[in-house]
Write an enzyme that holds these catalytic residues in place. Structure first.
Site, PDB file in Angstrom:
ATOM      1  N   GLU A 170      -7.674  -7.714  -2.218  1.00  7.87           N
ATOM      2  CA  GLU A 170      -8.437  -7.196  -1.137  1.00  7.87           C
ATOM      3  C   GLU A 170      -9.233  -7.764  -0.426  1.00  7.87           C
ATOM      4  O   GLU A 170      -9.518  -7.817   0.957  1.00  7.87           O
ATOM      5  CB  GLU A 170      -9.061  -5.565  -1.433  1.00  7.87           C
ATOM      6  CG  GLU A 170      -8.870  -4.542  -0.250  1.00  7.87           C
ATOM      7  CD  GLU A 170      -7.533  -4.084  -0.370  1.00  7.87           C
ATOM      8  OE1 GLU A 170      -6.774  -3.746   0.917  1.00  7.87           O
ATOM      9  OE2 GLU A 170      -6.719  -3.584  -1.325  1.00  7.87           O
TER      10      GLU A 170
ATOM     11  N   THR B 129       0.856  -1.151  -0.108  1.00  6.57           N
ATOM     12  CA  THR B 129       0.082  -0.046   0.058  1.00  6.57           C
ATOM     13  C   THR B 129       0.654   1.323   0.012  1.00  6.57           C
ATOM     14  O   THR B 129       2.294   1.142   0.107  1.00  6.57           O
ATOM     15  CB  THR B 129      -0.839  -0.245   1.038  1.00  6.57           C
ATOM     16  OG1 THR B 129      -1.714  -1.413   1.171  1.00  6.57           O
ATOM     17  CG2 THR B 129      -1.804   0.854   1.126  1.00  6.57           C
TER      18      THR B 129
ATOM     19  N   GLY C 196       1.077  -0.672   5.279  1.00  5.58           N
ATOM     20  CA  GLY C 196       1.405  -1.611   6.123  1.00  5.58           C
ATOM     21  C   GLY C 196       0.669  -2.661   6.859  1.00  5.58           C
ATOM     22  O   GLY C 196       1.078  -3.315   7.617  1.00  5.58           O
TER      23      GLY C 196
HETATM   24  N1  GLU Z   1      -5.286  -4.389   2.776  1.00  4.99           N
HETATM   25  C1  GLU Z   1      -4.601  -3.625   3.862  1.00  4.99           C
HETATM   26  C2  GLU Z   1      -5.838  -2.929   4.637  1.00  4.99           C
HETATM   27  O1  GLU Z   1      -6.681  -2.308   3.846  1.00  4.99           O
HETATM   28  C3  GLU Z   1      -3.716  -2.570   3.542  1.00  4.99           C
HETATM   29  C4  GLU Z   1      -2.496  -3.396   3.189  1.00  4.99           C
HETATM   30  C5  GLU Z   1      -1.095  -2.458   3.495  1.00  4.99           C
HETATM   31  O2  GLU Z   1      -1.276  -1.496   4.169  1.00  4.99           O
HETATM   32  O3  GLU Z   1      -0.192  -3.199   2.983  1.00  4.99           O
HETATM   33  O4  GLU Z   1      -5.578  -2.771   5.799  1.00  4.99           O
END
Ligand code: GLU
Length: 566
Positions: free
Chosen positions: A419, A380, A468
């Site tokens: 996701e 992300t 993260g």
């Molecule tokens: N899919 C994660 C979330 O929405 C984000 C992934 C990431 O931050 O690397 O919390």
């Protein structure tokens, strides 16, 4: 007294850097920028070329919202492993004139054919590299809604920098080279994939990445609008691509053309929290990020004013416990708002926080069993922008894991997210209750992404956030404490080695640079740590200095973070 001295030191540092920047108006490295009255604004993103894309739009008369869209489209090109039109985003916007904050939810949603048991029986690796994990993408619709409502420019205008970057190419940076060499990079092997050279090896540091398919797609959308993506030829290509599975038969994607056609962006009521004289604003569910961050800060508030709060052993000892408690509530209560049984503000209620804080132990911890967390992405991207009129954007945007699902849409040149693995794979919680984060048609998976805005006396002063996955929450606890409790210099706060509490049992990762004496002191108090082989997060922040009233920006050296101001 200590705080004051640090502020004065910061000011001298800012001034000298500021003078330097008169000679170098655009700084493409992770250092401070400071300018009392910026000509156009300050942009902080995780790639110098994306930062420059945002600045170029501000220079051409766009506002922070237009610049944010330009940064996002440019990141799709220069940081394709982390975000893009195949993914989702949360965007907080502050419009200075009306003093209004808007929380835009452009998160991916589950297709109508999705089911609560769809991930059962397959490994995380299989699920996360298959069409079954692909959510209906929201980023393009989100930024289109954003500029239509609050911007001054057209989609075509804000896409120009990204189109040029995709057409002309750019030099692979160390962080991108590392991501290309990662085994997940192999998932993107598809005919004409631009990430590999003619011999089939991934591009290396210093080589040029040119993306003609992506340039073509962005040009088409710039001319014909987003309907091509949600209804037209690109929608057909997305549906065809998510019918694949990269690793074993975990299950093909269940997305239909109708799912894309029915995608909608939500403008939600932001989550608000008052803390130590500051007013913090964050994303509500389906994000759990701001609520878990605010709950942690709320549990710690009685200690944060104490003299020994500057002592990292004392501060971390309590913060690690508060984070575990907040993670417990996150798991029990948070998911898409449609399947939550509580109001998200309930965990921020004073009486609830008081009762919950009784579980915080000041001395040595009892020896409880620490369990490993469920797998999740740690990728992300986050960017923050303020323009000369004081409009602000704080955005965290994602395709979930490194390179998303690894499914690259042929002829259109972008990656599809994975996701939906952010939903709980098991629809029942350990306590036997139904998970508030189980897969349901049309709903959005729980996120940790937490773009944050901070105000003091009704004046905007800060925008920040980080990628993260679940580590985002600890990263932002640490950054918030550094900035608001300790008043340390923002770049110093960002550079400080991090820990991340990953679940309610207190499983905690630490970066390899985490100070050894601090680690042993915390271990003596009963904490357990696991070394994180990766750098944790990538914080991009902009702010208004409370005392001297100049704008500043700071970016994370853990990736290709870059601040630009003019
Ligand atoms: N899919 C994660 C979330 O929405 C984000 C992934 C990431 O931050 O690397 O919390």
């Amino acid at each position: 007294m200590m705080t004051r001295r640090i502020n004065i030191f910061n000011q001298l540092f800012f001034i000298s850097i500021s003078l330097l920047f008169h000679l170098l108006p655009i700084q493409a490295s992770p250092v401070f920028a400071a300018e009392k009255v910026p000509v156009v604004g300050v942009v902080s993103s995780s790639h110098p070329l994306a930062t420059e894309a945002g600045l170029s739009i501000l220079r051409a008369g766009g506002n922070a919202v237009d610049a944010a869209a330009a940064v996002q489209f440019a990141l799709n090109v220069v940081e394709p492993q982390s975000s893009g039109i195949g993914g989702g985003a949360f965007i907080l916007v502050y419009m200075a004139k009306t003093h209004q904050v808007y929380a835009i939810d452009a998160r991916e949603s589950a297709p109508q054919m999705a089911s609560a048991d769809q991930f059962i029986g397959h490994s995380f690796a299989e699920n996360s590299s298959s069409g079954i994990a692909v959510g209906v993408p929201g980023t393009l619709a989100g930024f289109n809604a954003l500029i239509t409502q609050w911007g001054r420019m057209s989609l075509g205008q804000v896409m120009q920098p990204a189109i040029h970057l995709a057409e002309d190419g750019f030099v692979v940076t160390p962080y991108l080279a590392k991501a290309l060499a990662d085994p997940r990079g192999q998932l993107m092997r598809a005919p004409h994939s631009p990430f590999f050279n003619a011999d089939g090896r991934p591009l290396k540091l210093g080589e040029r990445l040119v993306q003609p398919e992506l340039a073509h797609t962005l040009t088409l959308i710039a001319k014909e609008g987003v309907s091509l993506f949600y209804h037209g030829e690109i929608a057909q290509a997305i549906v065809a691509t998510q019918r694949q599975s990269r690793m074993g038969p975990a299950g093909w994607g269940r997305m239909s053309l109708a799912d894309l056609a029915n995608y909608h962006v939500f403008i939600r009521k932001a989550l608000n929290f008052d803390y130590q004289g500051y007013h913090l604003v964050g994303m509500p569910p389906p994000s759990s990020g701001a609520s878990t961050l605010f709950e942690t800060l709320g549990l710690l508030a009685p200690y944060a004013g104490q003299e020994n709060w500057r002592d990292p052993v004392f501060r971390d000892h309590l913060s690690l416990q508060a984070l575990s408690l907040a993670f417990k509530d996150r798991g029990d209560f948070f998911g898409d708002p449609e399947q939550m049984q509580i109001d998200p503000q309930a965990v921020l209620n004073t009486a609830f926080l008081k009762q919950r804080s009784h579980s915080i132990v000041l001395g040595k911890l009892p020896s409880d069993r620490v369990l490993p967390p469920s797998p999740s992405g740690t990728n992300t991207t986050h960017f923050s922008i303020v323009d000369k009129e004081g409009n602000v954007v704080s955005c965290t945007s994602t395709i979930e894991e490194l390179w998303g699902s690894g499914l690259w849409v042929p002829q259109y040149g972008f990656l599809l997210n994975n996701e939906l693995t952010d939903f709980d794979a098991n629809p029942t919680l350990a306590n036997g209750q139904a998970s508030p984060n189980q897969v349901k048609p049309g709903l959005r998976p729980r996120s940790s992404m937490s773009p944050i805005l901070v105000f003091k006396n009704d004046q905007w002063i800060l925008a920040y956030g980080s990628p993260g996955g679940p580590t985002i929450i600890s990263t932002l606890v640490e950054v918030t404490q550094g900035l608001l409790d300790l008043h340390d210099a923002p770049q110093q706060v960002i550079n400080t080695p991090r820990y991340a509490v990953m679940n309610a049992t207190g499983f905690t990762l630490i970066e390899s640079s985490f100070p050894k004496p601090l680690r042993s002191n915390l271990e003596a108090l009963g904490h357990h740590f696991t070394l994180n082989p990766l750098a944790q997060g990538s914080v991009q922040a902009v702010g208004l200095d409370e005392t001297y009233h100049y704008y500043w920006g700071a970016a994370d050296p853990r990736r290709d973070g870059s601040v630009g101001y003019q």
